[in-house]
Design a protein around this motif. Structure first.
Motif, short mmCIF file in Angstrom:
data_model
loop_
_atom_site.label_atom_id
_atom_site.label_comp_id
_atom_site.label_asym_id
_atom_site.label_seq_id
_atom_site.Cartn_x
_atom_site.Cartn_y
_atom_site.Cartn_z
N ARG A 10 -26.71 -51.48 2.45
CA ARG A 10 -25.89 -51.08 1.31
C ARG A 10 -24.51 -50.60 1.78
O ARG A 10 -24.37 -50.02 2.84
N LEU A 11 -23.50 -50.90 0.96
CA LEU A 11 -22.13 -50.57 1.31
C LEU A 11 -21.84 -49.09 1.03
O LEU A 11 -22.43 -48.49 0.14
N ARG A 12 -20.90 -48.55 1.80
CA ARG A 12 -20.51 -47.16 1.64
C ARG A 12 -19.00 -47.04 1.52
O ARG A 12 -18.33 -46.45 2.39
N PRO A 13 -18.41 -47.58 0.47
CA PRO A 13 -16.95 -47.45 0.31
C PRO A 13 -16.55 -46.01 0.04
O PRO A 13 -17.34 -45.22 -0.51
N LYS A 14 -15.34 -45.67 0.44
CA LYS A 14 -14.84 -44.33 0.15
C LYS A 14 -14.11 -44.29 -1.19
O LYS A 14 -13.99 -43.23 -1.81
N LEU A 15 -13.63 -45.46 -1.63
CA LEU A 15 -12.96 -45.56 -2.92
C LEU A 15 -13.41 -46.84 -3.61
O LEU A 15 -13.36 -47.92 -3.01
N MET A 16 -13.87 -46.73 -4.84
CA MET A 16 -14.21 -47.89 -5.64
C MET A 16 -13.20 -48.00 -6.77
O MET A 16 -12.98 -47.04 -7.52
N SER A 17 -12.56 -49.16 -6.88
CA SER A 17 -11.57 -49.37 -7.93
C SER A 17 -12.09 -50.40 -8.93
O SER A 17 -12.89 -51.27 -8.58
N PHE A 18 -11.60 -50.29 -10.17
CA PHE A 18 -12.10 -51.12 -11.24
C PHE A 18 -10.97 -51.66 -12.11
O PHE A 18 -10.07 -50.91 -12.52
N ASP A 19 -11.05 -52.94 -12.39
CA ASP A 19 -10.28 -53.51 -13.48
C ASP A 19 -10.79 -52.85 -14.76
O ASP A 19 -11.95 -52.42 -14.83
N ARG A 123 -14.96 -41.79 -4.40
CA ARG A 123 -13.88 -41.61 -5.36
C ARG A 123 -13.74 -42.89 -6.19
O ARG A 123 -14.07 -43.98 -5.74
N LEU A 124 -13.23 -42.71 -7.42
CA LEU A 124 -13.08 -43.84 -8.34
C LEU A 124 -11.63 -44.02 -8.75
O LEU A 124 -10.89 -43.05 -8.92
N ALA A 125 -11.23 -45.29 -8.93
CA ALA A 125 -9.88 -45.61 -9.36
C ALA A 125 -9.93 -46.71 -10.41
O ALA A 125 -10.89 -47.48 -10.47
N LEU A 140 -11.59 -44.90 -22.79
CA LEU A 140 -12.03 -44.66 -21.41
C LEU A 140 -11.85 -43.18 -21.10
O LEU A 140 -11.00 -42.77 -20.33
N LYS A 141 -12.67 -42.37 -21.74
CA LYS A 141 -12.50 -40.92 -21.72
C LYS A 141 -13.17 -40.28 -20.51
O LYS A 141 -14.14 -39.55 -20.61
N ARG A 142 -12.64 -40.56 -19.34
CA ARG A 142 -13.09 -39.88 -18.13
C ARG A 142 -11.91 -39.82 -17.18
O ARG A 142 -10.95 -40.60 -17.28
N SER A 143 -11.95 -38.91 -16.27
CA SER A 143 -10.88 -38.81 -15.28
C SER A 143 -11.22 -39.67 -14.07
O SER A 143 -12.39 -39.86 -13.74
N PHE A 144 -10.18 -40.22 -13.46
CA PHE A 144 -10.33 -41.00 -12.25
C PHE A 144 -9.52 -40.34 -11.14
O PHE A 144 -8.53 -39.66 -11.39
N ASP A 145 -9.96 -40.57 -9.92
CA ASP A 145 -9.26 -39.97 -8.79
C ASP A 145 -7.90 -40.62 -8.55
O ASP A 145 -7.00 -39.98 -7.99
N LEU A 146 -7.76 -41.87 -8.99
CA LEU A 146 -6.50 -42.58 -8.83
C LEU A 146 -6.35 -43.55 -10.00
O LEU A 146 -7.30 -44.26 -10.34
N VAL A 147 -5.18 -43.55 -10.61
CA VAL A 147 -4.88 -44.47 -11.71
C VAL A 147 -3.72 -45.36 -11.27
O VAL A 147 -2.64 -44.87 -10.94
N ARG A 164 -1.13 -53.72 -3.92
CA ARG A 164 -0.42 -53.02 -2.84
C ARG A 164 -0.21 -51.56 -3.22
O ARG A 164 -0.27 -50.67 -2.35
N TYR A 165 0.03 -51.30 -4.49
CA TYR A 165 0.15 -49.93 -4.96
C TYR A 165 -1.17 -49.19 -4.77
O TYR A 165 -1.20 -48.03 -4.34
N LEU A 166 -2.27 -49.85 -5.08
CA LEU A 166 -3.60 -49.26 -4.86
C LEU A 166 -3.79 -48.89 -3.39
O LEU A 166 -4.18 -47.76 -3.07
N VAL A 167 -3.53 -49.83 -2.50
CA VAL A 167 -3.74 -49.60 -1.07
C VAL A 167 -2.85 -48.46 -0.57
O VAL A 167 -3.29 -47.60 0.20
N ALA A 168 -1.61 -48.44 -1.04
CA ALA A 168 -0.65 -47.43 -0.58
C ALA A 168 -1.02 -46.02 -1.04
O ALA A 168 -0.67 -45.03 -0.38
N ASN A 169 -1.72 -45.93 -2.16
CA ASN A 169 -2.02 -44.61 -2.73
C ASN A 169 -3.49 -44.22 -2.62
O ASN A 169 -3.87 -43.14 -3.08
N ALA A 170 -4.30 -45.07 -2.00
CA ALA A 170 -5.75 -44.82 -1.95
C ALA A 170 -6.12 -43.64 -1.06
O ALA A 170 -7.13 -42.98 -1.30
N GLY A 171 -5.35 -43.40 -0.03
CA GLY A 171 -5.68 -42.32 0.89
C GLY A 171 -6.81 -42.66 1.84
O GLY A 171 -7.34 -41.79 2.54
N VAL A 172 -7.22 -43.93 1.85
CA VAL A 172 -8.26 -44.42 2.76
C VAL A 172 -7.81 -45.77 3.30
O VAL A 172 -6.87 -46.39 2.79
#
Length: 231
Positions: A10-19, A123-125, A140-147, A164-172
């Motif tokens: 199983r994968l262990r990502p530090k940040l999962m991002s979603f369309d 973390r979620l984005a 979409l009434k929840r907070s995300f760690d990165l928008v 590229r904006y995601l990668v630059a601001n992900a912190g991972v």
């Protein structure tokens, strides 16, 4: 269609991002009524709403490759082009019906539970071709760690600007990001070429186009992520 192979571990990502639209929010079913109102106001009740919507979305994606303009502007331009394509004498300002529908958009049934569970392990984005104010209007009434929005990145997914904006601001590191999205022509085209790990959330069961990069995983819904992520 065949699915990409499941990982041995199983994968262990530090940040999962979603369309957002089509992955978390059922944008087609949520907006057909608004487009029916648009067609009715333009005197074109005879035009198939779903066919009109798909053409309008294709034009949106085409404009994502161009110099940045706000999503609202792109939607209006694409509406004018769709009116012309279908031989309709309509006003592009009718796109307001679509924007007015945002508060009534609905989430897919698996979204709240899946995001809540995933948030316990990473973390979620969100990564969305949208303006900030429109995203805020959705249910979409929840907070995300990165928008990450097109407005913040001043660009969209297909050409890679928003990713590229995601990668630059992900912190991972980039290889610690796992992105999930439904659009093969924006999520896969924009993200895979930057080397991101991507799950294609193919809720509609459509065929993968030969011209787009291959996803790392093909899943039928968001809940299926729970089978490949370590908790």
């Amino acid at each position: 269609m065949p699915t990409a192979a499941m990982p041995d571990e199983r994968l262990r990502p530090k940040l999962m991002s979603f369309d957002v639209f089509g992955t978390l929010i059922s944008v087609r079913d949520s907006s057909y009524d608004a487009f029916a109102r648009i067609l009715a106001a333009a005197g074109a009740r005879h035009v198939d709403v779903k066919a009109f919507w798909e053409h309008w979305e294709e034009r949106n994606i085409a404009h994502y490759w161009e110099p940045y303009r706000r999503y609202r502007e792109i939607c209006a331009l694409s509406l004018a082009e769709s009116f012309a394509h279908f031989g309709i004498a309509g006003d592009e300002r009718l796109i307001a019906h679509y924007f007015d529908a945002f508060p009534s958009f609905f989430l897919y049934d698996d979204v709240v539970r899946t995001l809540d569970r995933l948030s316990r392990s990473c973390r979620l984005a969100v990564v969305s071709n949208i303006d900030d104010d429109l995203l805020a209007m959705t249910p979409l009434k929840r907070s995300f760690d990165l928008v990450c929005t097109a407005e913040r990145a001043k660009g969209y997914k297909p050409d890679g600007t928003l990713f590229r904006y995601l990668v630059a601001n992900a912190g991972v590191a980039k290889d610690e990001i796992f992105h999930s999205g439904q659009s093969q022509f924006t999520d896969l085209v924009g993200g895979k070429r930057l080397g991101l790990t991507i799950a294609w959330i193919n809720r509609r069961g459509v065929a993968l186009d030969d011209v787009v990069p291959r996803p790392d995983f093909v899943l039928e819904d968001l809940a299926s992520l729970e089978g490949i992520i370590e908790f």
